[in-house]
Structures are given as C-alpha cells and as structure tokens.
Write a protein that holds these residues in place. Sequence first.
Motif, PDB file in Angstrom:
ATOM      1  N   ARG A 124      30.649  32.651  40.017  1.00 32.96           N
ATOM      2  CA  ARG A 124      31.416  32.047  39.875  1.00 32.96           C
ATOM      3  C   ARG A 124      32.393  31.673  41.079  1.00 32.96           C
ATOM      4  O   ARG A 124      32.676  30.427  41.792  1.00 32.96           O
ATOM      5  CB  ARG A 124      31.527  32.187  38.682  1.00 32.96           C
ATOM      6  CG  ARG A 124      32.266  30.932  38.670  1.00 32.96           C
ATOM      7  CD  ARG A 124      31.461  29.770  38.691  1.00 32.96           C
ATOM      8  NE  ARG A 124      33.329  28.892  38.069  1.00 32.96           N
ATOM      9  CZ  ARG A 124      32.936  27.965  37.302  1.00 32.96           C
ATOM     10  NH1 ARG A 124      32.147  28.529  35.623  1.00 32.96           N
ATOM     11  NH2 ARG A 124      33.942  27.186  37.033  1.00 32.96           N
ATOM     12  N   TYR A 125      33.204  32.890  41.416  1.00 33.44           N
ATOM     13  CA  TYR A 125      34.405  32.740  42.111  1.00 33.44           C
ATOM     14  C   TYR A 125      34.013  32.557  43.866  1.00 33.44           C
ATOM     15  O   TYR A 125      34.348  31.886  44.659  1.00 33.44           O
ATOM     16  CB  TYR A 125      35.086  34.064  42.306  1.00 33.44           C
ATOM     17  CG  TYR A 125      36.412  33.417  41.372  1.00 33.44           C
ATOM     18  CD1 TYR A 125      37.808  33.374  41.367  1.00 33.44           C
ATOM     19  CD2 TYR A 125      35.930  33.886  40.056  1.00 33.44           C
ATOM     20  CE1 TYR A 125      38.255  33.128  40.393  1.00 33.44           C
ATOM     21  CE2 TYR A 125      36.738  34.131  39.068  1.00 33.44           C
ATOM     22  CZ  TYR A 125      37.985  33.596  39.701  1.00 33.44           C
ATOM     23  OH  TYR A 125      38.734  33.311  38.463  1.00 33.44           O
TER      24      TYR A 125
ATOM     25  N   THR B 292      28.828  37.721  37.544  1.00 39.87           N
ATOM     26  CA  THR B 292      28.745  36.232  36.996  1.00 39.87           C
ATOM     27  C   THR B 292      29.815  36.324  37.334  1.00 39.87           C
ATOM     28  O   THR B 292      29.812  34.766  38.522  1.00 39.87           O
ATOM     29  CB  THR B 292      28.067  35.530  35.617  1.00 39.87           C
ATOM     30  OG1 THR B 292      27.316  36.621  35.127  1.00 39.87           O
ATOM     31  CG2 THR B 292      28.789  34.391  35.519  1.00 39.87           C
ATOM     32  N   ILE B 293      31.317  36.851  37.293  1.00 41.15           N
ATOM     33  CA  ILE B 293      32.366  36.657  37.584  1.00 41.15           C
ATOM     34  C   ILE B 293      32.382  36.423  38.981  1.00 41.15           C
ATOM     35  O   ILE B 293      33.020  35.662  39.509  1.00 41.15           O
ATOM     36  CB  ILE B 293      34.026  37.547  36.738  1.00 41.15           C
ATOM     37  CG1 ILE B 293      33.562  37.094  35.351  1.00 41.15           C
ATOM     38  CG2 ILE B 293      35.181  36.853  37.784  1.00 41.15           C
ATOM     39  CD1 ILE B 293      34.336  37.866  34.745  1.00 41.15           C
TER      40      ILE B 293
ATOM     41  N   ASN C  94      37.197  38.473  45.168  1.00 40.26           N
ATOM     42  CA  ASN C  94      36.895  38.709  44.236  1.00 40.26           C
ATOM     43  C   ASN C  94      37.441  40.780  44.311  1.00 40.26           C
ATOM     44  O   ASN C  94      37.538  40.823  43.206  1.00 40.26           O
ATOM     45  CB  ASN C  94      35.095  39.079  44.765  1.00 40.26           C
ATOM     46  CG  ASN C  94      34.341  40.392  44.381  1.00 40.26           C
ATOM     47  OD1 ASN C  94      34.456  40.224  42.811  1.00 40.26           O
ATOM     48  ND2 ASN C  94      33.529  41.339  44.658  1.00 40.26           N
TER      49      ASN C  94
END
Length: 340
Positions: A315-316, A311-312, A10
């Motif tokens: 998701r990761y 959201t990213i 992240n």
Amino acid sequence: MRKLISGMANKRIQKSIFAVLILIAAIYPVLFSGETYMLFLLCLLGIYIIVNTGFDLSFGYSGQISLGQAGFYAIGAYITALLSLSGAPVIFTMFCGAAAAALVGFILAKPCVKLVHHFLAIVTIGFGEIVRLIVLNGGEVTGGPDGLIGIPPLSLFGFELDDYGTYFYFVLIMVLIFLLAKVRLVDSRVGRAFLAIRDNPDASEAFGLKLSRYKSLAFTVSAFYAGFGGALYAHLVRFISPESFSAEQSNMFLVMILIGGMGTLVGPLLGSTIIIAVTEVLQQFGNYQMLIYGIIIIFVLFVMPNGIAGTIRNRYYHDFANVPARKGKGDASSYTVEGG
C-alpha cells in the motif's frame, strides 16, 4: 527512484513498529511482575518469533515452503534437554541443539533443493513426522510418550533464570540478536540472491547463481533458528513430550508467517503475536474454537493475501509511486519520481 523512496519508507515503518514492540515488551515484566501466565505467554511469543524469523528466510525470502519446522524445533528441544540433564551447561546445550538442527537441515536440504512447491511441502511433512516418531519410540533416551521431565533452568554467571520474568529478558535479548542477524543477512549479497531465486530461479541460475548452494543455506539457517527456539522452549517449560512437536505445530508456524507477511522484518512478529492472542481468546468457545480459528484465517488470507506487513508495504509503495512530480528549471530543490 520510486522503488528507492518506497523502500526507505518501508524500512522506516518497520523499524518504528519494531522499536515500539520492543519497548512495550521490555517494560511489561516490570509493571506486571505478578502476572505469571502473561509472562509465560510473552516468553512463548519470543520463541515463536525466533522460529518464524528463520522460517521466513526459507519461505518468504527464498521461496521454499516447509511443513516440517516442528521437526527442527523438536531436535533443538531434545538435544538441549538430554545434554543439560547429563550435567552440561545449559547455554552450551542450547547452541548444541540449534547446531544439531542446522546439521540435519543441511543434510535434508541436499535432496530437497531440487523440489518445489507441494513436492517440497510433502517431503518436509514426512520429515517432521519421522522426527516425532523417533522421539515417541526412543525409549529411555527420549522418554517415549511420557517425555523428559526435570529439565534444568538456564543459569548465567551463577544466576538461575528460574522464573518467567527473568527468563523473558533472556528470550528478548535472543530475539533481538536473531532479528539483527536476519537483517544483516537479508541486506547482504546472500539476501539479494535469496530474493532473486525466489522471484525467478531460472533467470537467477542463468546469471550464475548456484541455486542448490543458496537454497541449502536458507534451509540450514531456518533449521538453526527453529532448533534454538526449541531449546528455549525446553528450558521454559522444563518438560517436553512428542505431543508438543506434532504436525499441528508446523501448521501454526506456517499460519503465523502467512498472516504476518512473508519477506518482511515485522511479519513474523505480527503473525506470532496475533495467532497467540487469537488462540487465547478463542479458548472460551470450547468445541467451536477451531471452527472460528479457521474462519478467521481464511478471511485474513482472502482480504490480505500478502499478510498484514506485506499489505502495508504494498500500500505504501502504491502511495509513493503516485507522488506527483514537481518540476522546476534550474532549481536544485526540484525533484521527480517519474521514470525512476
């Protein structure tokens, strides 16, 4: 182990996006020096990023929703304008405006830290409206409804930043400084306390964290960021009036944070950029502008309730959490993410 891997990924992603955005921003004024309006929008974008970066510390990291950021924004703008019009150095008046906003934020935080959710939102709405009414009815001091004109440009080392191109680089430097300050704060013990209070205030207090102290600190820092953003805005447009600091401005800051993603480094950057771009594009639709704007916001919040950056990030985290384990006997290169 899974959280460690996802956290590292992240951070790498956020740093990469951040570096690309800064590179584009630094090159643009050189390549397109004749596009005055776009340079103005870039300056405004940098100002919004600073305000929303501070707002994210209060809202995204410590869980305090404020709908009165325009009030602190106005305090910073009016204090720097009044002091600079009296002959004080502009760079000094900017920090005075930010400090004044932080002081008011600290005073307001004392009773507000006991409030949560919509109760806090209602109080901050009232605060923003009080500030707007004060400057609206301030007579000759604040210029009343006519506002203040002739605000001097920023001058550094005898060189006046009197055009959008040169002023943008100053704004860009301030954006980097304020973002770095946020990163250092979030990665510190104070930042971890913010997150703990946001996620579970009762448990945090049970483990010895003083909620009022940390919430007041987050609120005060957020007000300082907003006040400095207001000071930058005043010397950018060189004219301010109460209309620039209405409740709609506070709502815009909130929307930028929600769409960009709370509790992230790049969330305020993405949210500010998207909302400014969407607002400019929708101007051609006239009376239907606000309708389309509202539909877009509702759609994004339904599809990505954690914002784009959130959201990213999630998701990761999901992807890395499902990395298959690799097993081996006595192999130093083997690893596992199960049970970590």
